[in-house]
Motif scaffolding. Structure first.
Motif, PDB file in Angstrom:
ATOM      1  N   ARG A  42      -4.165  -9.355  -2.462  1.00 11.89           N
ATOM      2  CA  ARG A  42      -4.830 -10.654  -2.414  1.00 11.89           C
ATOM      3  C   ARG A  42      -4.674 -11.259  -1.021  1.00 11.89           C
ATOM      4  O   ARG A  42      -3.672 -11.037  -0.348  1.00 11.89           O
ATOM      5  N   MET A  43      -5.679 -12.026  -0.617  1.00 12.44           N
ATOM      6  CA  MET A  43      -5.650 -12.697   0.675  1.00 12.44           C
ATOM      7  C   MET A  43      -5.727 -14.201   0.457  1.00 12.44           C
ATOM      8  O   MET A  43      -6.465 -14.686  -0.412  1.00 12.44           O
ATOM      9  N   SER A  44      -4.960 -14.933   1.246  1.00 13.35           N
ATOM     10  CA  SER A  44      -4.956 -16.386   1.124  1.00 13.35           C
ATOM     11  C   SER A  44      -6.285 -16.998   1.521  1.00 13.35           C
ATOM     12  O   SER A  44      -6.548 -18.167   1.245  1.00 13.35           O
ATOM     13  N   THR A  45      -7.160 -16.198   2.154  1.00 13.61           N
ATOM     14  CA  THR A  45      -8.482 -16.692   2.553  1.00 13.61           C
ATOM     15  C   THR A  45      -9.501 -16.622   1.413  1.00 13.61           C
ATOM     16  O   THR A  45     -10.649 -17.005   1.612  1.00 13.61           O
ATOM     17  N   GLY A  46      -9.078 -16.098   0.231  1.00 17.03           N
ATOM     18  CA  GLY A  46      -9.974 -16.069  -0.919  1.00 17.03           C
ATOM     19  C   GLY A  46     -10.609 -14.727  -1.190  1.00 17.03           C
ATOM     20  O   GLY A  46     -11.536 -14.625  -1.998  1.00 17.03           O
ATOM     21  N   TYR A  47     -10.117 -13.670  -0.536  1.00 19.22           N
ATOM     22  CA  TYR A  47     -10.656 -12.330  -0.737  1.00 19.22           C
ATOM     23  C   TYR A  47      -9.602 -11.458  -1.436  1.00 19.22           C
ATOM     24  O   TYR A  47      -8.415 -11.773  -1.458  1.00 19.22           O
ATOM     25  N   ALA A  48     -10.082 -10.331  -2.014  1.00 21.46           N
ATOM     26  CA  ALA A  48      -9.185  -9.441  -2.750  1.00 21.46           C
ATOM     27  C   ALA A  48      -9.512  -7.988  -2.446  1.00 21.46           C
ATOM     28  O   ALA A  48     -10.665  -7.635  -2.161  1.00 21.46           O
ATOM     29  N   ILE A  49      -8.494  -7.147  -2.509  1.00 23.63           N
ATOM     30  CA  ILE A  49      -8.649  -5.696  -2.408  1.00 23.63           C
ATOM     31  C   ILE A  49      -8.575  -5.142  -3.830  1.00 23.63           C
ATOM     32  O   ILE A  49      -7.627  -5.413  -4.559  1.00 23.63           O
ATOM     33  N   LEU A  50      -9.578  -4.361  -4.229  1.00 23.49           N
ATOM     34  CA  LEU A  50      -9.660  -3.850  -5.591  1.00 23.49           C
ATOM     35  C   LEU A  50      -9.336  -2.361  -5.614  1.00 23.49           C
ATOM     36  O   LEU A  50      -9.458  -1.649  -4.617  1.00 23.49           O
ATOM     37  N   MET A  51      -8.920  -1.875  -6.800  1.00 20.70           N
ATOM     38  CA  MET A  51      -8.582  -0.469  -6.971  1.00 20.70           C
ATOM     39  C   MET A  51      -9.009  -0.004  -8.358  1.00 20.70           C
ATOM     40  O   MET A  51      -9.295  -0.821  -9.244  1.00 20.70           O
ATOM     41  N   ASP A  52      -9.033   1.320  -8.546  1.00 21.48           N
ATOM     42  CA  ASP A  52      -9.342   1.878  -9.853  1.00 21.48           C
ATOM     43  C   ASP A  52      -8.054   2.073 -10.629  1.00 21.48           C
ATOM     44  O   ASP A  52      -6.969   1.698 -10.175  1.00 21.48           O
ATOM     45  N   THR A  53      -8.160   2.682 -11.826  1.00 15.33           N
ATOM     46  CA  THR A  53      -6.978   2.824 -12.681  1.00 15.33           C
ATOM     47  C   THR A  53      -5.945   3.781 -12.109  1.00 15.33           C
ATOM     48  O   THR A  53      -4.786   3.753 -12.499  1.00 15.33           O
ATOM     49  N   GLU A  54      -6.337   4.632 -11.148  1.00 15.58           N
ATOM     50  CA  GLU A  54      -5.402   5.566 -10.537  1.00 15.58           C
ATOM     51  C   GLU A  54      -4.715   4.975  -9.314  1.00 15.58           C
ATOM     52  O   GLU A  54      -3.952   5.651  -8.641  1.00 15.58           O
ATOM     53  N   GLY A  55      -5.018   3.704  -9.028  1.00 16.10           N
ATOM     54  CA  GLY A  55      -4.388   3.049  -7.891  1.00 16.10           C
ATOM     55  C   GLY A  55      -5.074   3.310  -6.573  1.00 16.10           C
ATOM     56  O   GLY A  55      -4.556   2.928  -5.516  1.00 16.10           O
ATOM     57  N   ASN A  56      -6.242   3.949  -6.599  1.00 13.94           N
ATOM     58  CA  ASN A  56      -6.969   4.251  -5.363  1.00 13.94           C
ATOM     59  C   ASN A  56      -7.778   3.035  -4.920  1.00 13.94           C
ATOM     60  O   ASN A  56      -8.486   2.410  -5.722  1.00 13.94           O
ATOM     61  N   LYS A  57      -7.680   2.704  -3.667  1.00 19.15           N
ATOM     62  CA  LYS A  57      -8.415   1.575  -3.118  1.00 19.15           C
ATOM     63  C   LYS A  57      -9.914   1.835  -3.173  1.00 19.15           C
ATOM     64  O   LYS A  57     -10.382   2.930  -2.861  1.00 19.15           O
ATOM     65  N   VAL A  58     -10.668   0.827  -3.594  1.00 14.30           N
ATOM     66  CA  VAL A  58     -12.122   0.931  -3.670  1.00 14.30           C
ATOM     67  C   VAL A  58     -12.707   0.198  -2.473  1.00 14.30           C
ATOM     68  O   VAL A  58     -12.500  -1.014  -2.312  1.00 14.30           O
ATOM     69  N   ASP A  59     -13.405   0.939  -1.614  1.00 17.43           N
ATOM     70  CA  ASP A  59     -13.996   0.338  -0.420  1.00 17.43           C
ATOM     71  C   ASP A  59     -15.308  -0.341  -0.792  1.00 17.43           C
ATOM     72  O   ASP A  59     -16.310   0.306  -1.081  1.00 17.43           O
ATOM     73  N   LEU A  60     -15.289  -1.654  -0.803  1.00 20.24           N
ATOM     74  CA  LEU A  60     -16.463  -2.452  -1.129  1.00 20.24           C
ATOM     75  C   LEU A  60     -16.815  -3.332   0.059  1.00 20.24           C
ATOM     76  O   LEU A  60     -15.944  -3.962   0.663  1.00 20.24           O
ATOM     77  N   LYS A  61     -18.076  -3.339   0.392  1.00 22.31           N
ATOM     78  CA  LYS A  61     -18.558  -4.187   1.485  1.00 22.31           C
ATOM     79  C   LYS A  61     -19.733  -5.032   0.994  1.00 22.31           C
ATOM     80  O   LYS A  61     -20.666  -4.499   0.396  1.00 22.31           O
ATOM     81  N   PRO A  62     -19.652  -6.335   1.222  1.00 22.32           N
ATOM     82  CA  PRO A  62     -18.552  -7.062   1.878  1.00 22.32           C
ATOM     83  C   PRO A  62     -17.323  -7.114   0.987  1.00 22.32           C
ATOM     84  O   PRO A  62     -17.381  -6.785  -0.199  1.00 22.32           O
ATOM     85  N   ILE A  63     -16.202  -7.534   1.564  1.00 22.08           N
ATOM     86  CA  ILE A  63     -14.958  -7.611   0.799  1.00 22.08           C
ATOM     87  C   ILE A  63     -15.142  -8.608  -0.348  1.00 22.08           C
ATOM     88  O   ILE A  63     -15.643  -9.709  -0.143  1.00 22.08           O
TER      89      ILE A  63
END
Length: 396
Positions: free
Chosen positions: A345-366
């Motif tokens: 989580r970012m204090s600027t209001g954005y989040a990093i998401l992942m799948d059930t295996e813990g792999n980061k999901v690259d989404l653009k825009p964040i």
């Protein structure tokens, strides 16, 4: 496939999605859970006849298979659980002196099996549980020659010595291998070339004799060794499985089966090698399976709380563990029609998401918190259903 609970929360036989939709539309039921989708009746039924269901559990150190079938081999539930490994911290060894205590990792793995068994019993009327256990011989896995020469079991590398430390001291001639006796320090110690905290092995190839003076200087970073060490092998899962199986049979009233039986049944069913298919072979006990569901619940065990409170060399940065914009780490959220879990989580209001295996999901825009919806709060495991039986005819 929709799981059904009666008005008192007792599990009944599952129903089709059509019947569940009608019950919800008529106000005769309410949604109890989303994954797996479960409803609870709001009226008392005249009869609560349930079939005899068997829960099959393919125990494992890293991954666990789970499946439930009826008397005729109808598969009504499948899941695969990835257990949690907690890296050793090496700063809390006092508790390890307690009697009958498992390491945090072993405790978590055993609880993962028991928690899955209890969860299945909350959504389905289970009458019998069968667990596949396994016993491994680490000595034979390390040295297959013992299978043809049983004497090697007793005449190993430490034969004739009290322990590995005594063997290493004798091997090195009771002399410090760094200073060769120049410090005149008579106190000798056995040192791990690759530290245990860095997954160093306890075998003689990773051990070296040092005097206390050189040993202390090495840990202060004043001297360095040119010798190469050895990391631990891959027998930790085999060792853990020997204990997990024993503990599961002690703590539950389950029946026991073995891997060679499961393998024969799975091959006769022409099923691929997967943990949930092994569980199918366990629960059907040789009957030809009929898949009433095409969904498999993929679960990953995570920590129940936030244990990392600070970050930095001297812990100067405090990590936020509470809610941020109404969201916590590992919360299940919906973003653009898809389900994810919050990784960061970012204090600027954005989040990093992942799948059930813990792999980061690259989404653009964040992704922004304002554009996502929380599906469920964080739990002790992340769960995502996946359809994997498209090549089978599944009746619902």
């Amino acid at each position: 496939m929709v799981y059904v609970l009666n008005v008192y929360g007792k599990p009944l036989m599952p129903c089709s999605s059509v019947i569940a939709r009608l019950l919800l539309k008529q106000g005769k039921a309410k949604v109890k859970g989303r994954t797996p989708f479960t409803i609870q009746l709001l009226y008392k039924t005249e009869t609560e006849y349930v079939q005899s269901l068997t829960h099959g559990l393919d125990s494992g150190s890293a991954k666990v298979g789970s499946a439930v079938s009826g008397e005729k081999g109808n598969i009504v539930y499948m899941a695969q659980i990835e257990t949690r490994y907690r890296k050793a911290r090496w700063l809390n060894r006092k508790n390890s002196m307690k009697k009958d205590r498992f390491s945090p990792t072993m405790t978590s793995k055993i609880h993962a099996h028991v928690r899955e068994m209890k969860f299945v019993q909350t959504v389905l009327p289970i009458s019998k549980t069968i667990i596949e256990t396994a016993t491994f011989d680490p000595h034979a896995l390390k040295n297959p020659a013992v299978l043809t020469n049983k004497w090697l079991y007793q005449k190993g590398i430490n034969y004739g010595y009290a322990n590995t430390k005594a063997y290493v001291l004798t091997r090195d001639g009771y002399c410090c291998q760094h200073c060769k006796g120049k410090t005149k320090d008579k106190r000798l110690e056995v040192h791990h070339i690759i530290f245990r905290s860095e997954n160093g092995s306890d075998e003689e190839d990773n051990l070296l004799t040092l005097c206390k003076t050189c040993h202390d200087a090495l840990h202060r970073g004043e001297v360095a060794l040119k010798k190469k060490g050895k990391k631990k092998g891959k027998l930790n899962h085999a060792t853990q499985m020997n204990s997990i199986g024993i503990q599961l049979l002690k703590r539950t009233h389950a029946e026991e089966t073995f891997g060679f039986v499961t393998k024969e049944h799975r091959q006769l069913m022409r099923l691929p090698k997967e943990h949930y298919f092994d569980a199918v072979a366990i629960t059907t006990q040789g009957k030809e399976p009929t898949f009433k569901t095409s969904n498999v619940l993929f679960k990953k065990c995570v920590s129940y709380g936030d244990y990392q409170q600070t970050k930095g060399v001297r812990s100067e940065q405090v990590m936020p563990t509470g809610k941020l914009f109404g969201f916590r780490k590992f919360d299940k959220v919906q973003y653009k029609g898809n389900d994810y879990f919050i990784k960061g989580r970012m204090s600027t209001g954005y989040a990093i998401l992942m799948d059930t295996e813990g792999n980061k999901v690259d989404l653009k825009p964040i992704p922004k918190f304002s554009k996502m919806k929380r599906v469920s709060a964080r739990k002790s495991w992340m769960t995502i259903p996946k359809i994997i039986l498209s090549f089978y005819s599944c009746a619902t």
